[in-house]
Design a protein around this motif. Structure first.
Motif, mmCIF file in Angstrom:
data_model
loop_
_atom_site.group_PDB
_atom_site.id
_atom_site.type_symbol
_atom_site.label_atom_id
_atom_site.label_comp_id
_atom_site.label_asym_id
_atom_site.label_seq_id
_atom_site.Cartn_x
_atom_site.Cartn_y
_atom_site.Cartn_z
ATOM 1 N N LYS A 8 -15.490 -26.925 8.443
ATOM 2 C CA LYS A 8 -14.048 -26.777 8.575
ATOM 3 C C LYS A 8 -13.697 -25.317 8.308
ATOM 4 O O LYS A 8 -14.323 -24.653 7.485
ATOM 5 C CB LYS A 8 -13.299 -27.681 7.595
ATOM 6 C CG LYS A 8 -13.382 -29.161 7.931
ATOM 7 C CD LYS A 8 -12.523 -29.993 6.978
ATOM 8 C CE LYS A 8 -12.573 -31.475 7.346
ATOM 9 N NZ LYS A 8 -11.719 -32.285 6.435
ATOM 10 N N LEU A 15 -12.589 -31.154 11.738
ATOM 11 C CA LEU A 15 -14.031 -31.013 11.565
ATOM 12 C C LEU A 15 -14.670 -30.616 12.897
ATOM 13 O O LEU A 15 -14.377 -31.208 13.942
ATOM 14 C CB LEU A 15 -14.629 -32.329 11.081
ATOM 15 C CG LEU A 15 -16.133 -32.339 10.802
ATOM 16 C CD1 LEU A 15 -16.442 -31.532 9.545
ATOM 17 C CD2 LEU A 15 -16.633 -33.775 10.649
ATOM 18 N N CYS A 45 -19.027 -29.166 5.528
ATOM 19 C CA CYS A 45 -18.551 -30.464 5.035
ATOM 20 C C CYS A 45 -19.609 -31.545 5.223
ATOM 21 O O CYS A 45 -19.679 -32.499 4.451
ATOM 22 C CB CYS A 45 -17.270 -30.868 5.763
ATOM 23 S SG CYS A 45 -15.899 -29.732 5.507
#
Length: 290
Positions: A8, A15, A45
């Motif tokens: 991100k 995403l 992430c």
């Protein structure tokens, strides 16, 4: 199956998948990636994952390398330049008398461009403003007009529930929200109670809508006449969580109120097609006041 990492570019943002190459990555780690607008800093992430090829938009852009202390320092410096840049831009906007509201600005990682985000009621001729800003910053200037929901997503804030707005914390993409969702849940149609900071319908109305939409099909409407084990009565309230209906049964000079499970009642089922068409496209809070 293809190996990817998910990154991100900002908190609460969307995403994106990138090709990991031979590197090893951990969650929360900074990386340098190649994007359509150049080299950018991002946060990992999803460290490493295999996903079906059909979920990907090929070809994937590569992760260039892990972020260094120098890269993190560059990000910090860019962030420090944001507030003074906003102040300068607001002064230039006021000097030109432009009908626009500056929301945020962002310096690209490589320092070759600054992007200013603004809202306005209509189109704005900002060509002269771009020249003014170019003379001050001596880099490429980009102005992007955004909507009121995008403004709230960028600025954040606390919603009526006391938590950070969904759009700024946990919802990468906006979903369609309609007045029918509020009606399905039996909420008040008072704009002040079902609108978010952006003045539009709250995004969280969509979270439990699937359940309530299905429950609505099994429940009678308030005011409808229903048959009960104790006789015919009028619906005064419905509880879609317990699947119970409060019914008023008139008896002589008085009336009795009693709760019944919906499966004990006899009533005419709703017209699903009519309910589906009703208010489906209404998204603006102003429609509630009409």
């Amino acid at each position: 199956m293809a190996k990817i990492i998910g990154v991100k570019f900002r908190d609460g943002g969307k995403l994106y998948y990138f090709a990991p190459g031979e590197g090893e990555y951990t969650e929360g780690q900074g990386v340098i990636v190649e994007t359509a607008r150049g080299v950018e800093y991002a946060t990992v992430c999803i460290p490493l994952k295999e996903v079906p090829d059909e979920e990907l938009v090929a070809p994937l852009k590569p992760v260039l390398r892990n972020a260094t202390d120098k890269d993190r320092e560059t990000v910090r410096i860019n962030e420090e330049k944001r507030v003074p840049a906003m102040k300068t831009a607001e002064e230039k906007i006021a000097a030109r008398g432009l009908e626009m509201k500056l929301v945020d600005c962002e310096f690209t990682f490589d320092g070759t461009k600054v992007i200013f985000y603004f809202t306005a009621d209509g189109r704005v001729d900002f060509r002269e403003l771009v020249k003014d800003l170019s003379a001050v910053f001596h880099i490429r200037i980009e102005l992007r007009q955004i909507g009121v929901r995008d403004e709230t997503k960028l600025l954040g804030g606390l919603g009526p529930c006391g938590r950070v707005c969904c759009c700024a914390s946990c919802m990468p993409d906006f979903k369609k929200v309609s007045i029918k969702m509020a009606k399905n849940q039996g909420l008040s149609l008072n704009p002040g109670k079902i609108s978010g900071l952006c003045g539009r319908l709250m995004c969280c109305l969509a979270y439990e809508n699937d359940y309530y939409a299905e429950a609505c099909k099994k429940m009678p409407k308030v005011g409808a006449e229903v048959g009960t084990p104790d006789g015919t009565g009028t619906v005064v309230n419905v509880n879609m969580l317990k699947m119970e209906v409060k019914v008023r049964i008139d008896k002589g000079d008085g009336a009795a109120y009693k709760d019944f499970p919906v499966d004990q009642l006899k009533f005419k089922r709703r017209n699903d097609k009519k309910d589906k068409d009703e208010d489906e496209d209404s998204e603006e809070i102003k429609d509630l006041a009409d």
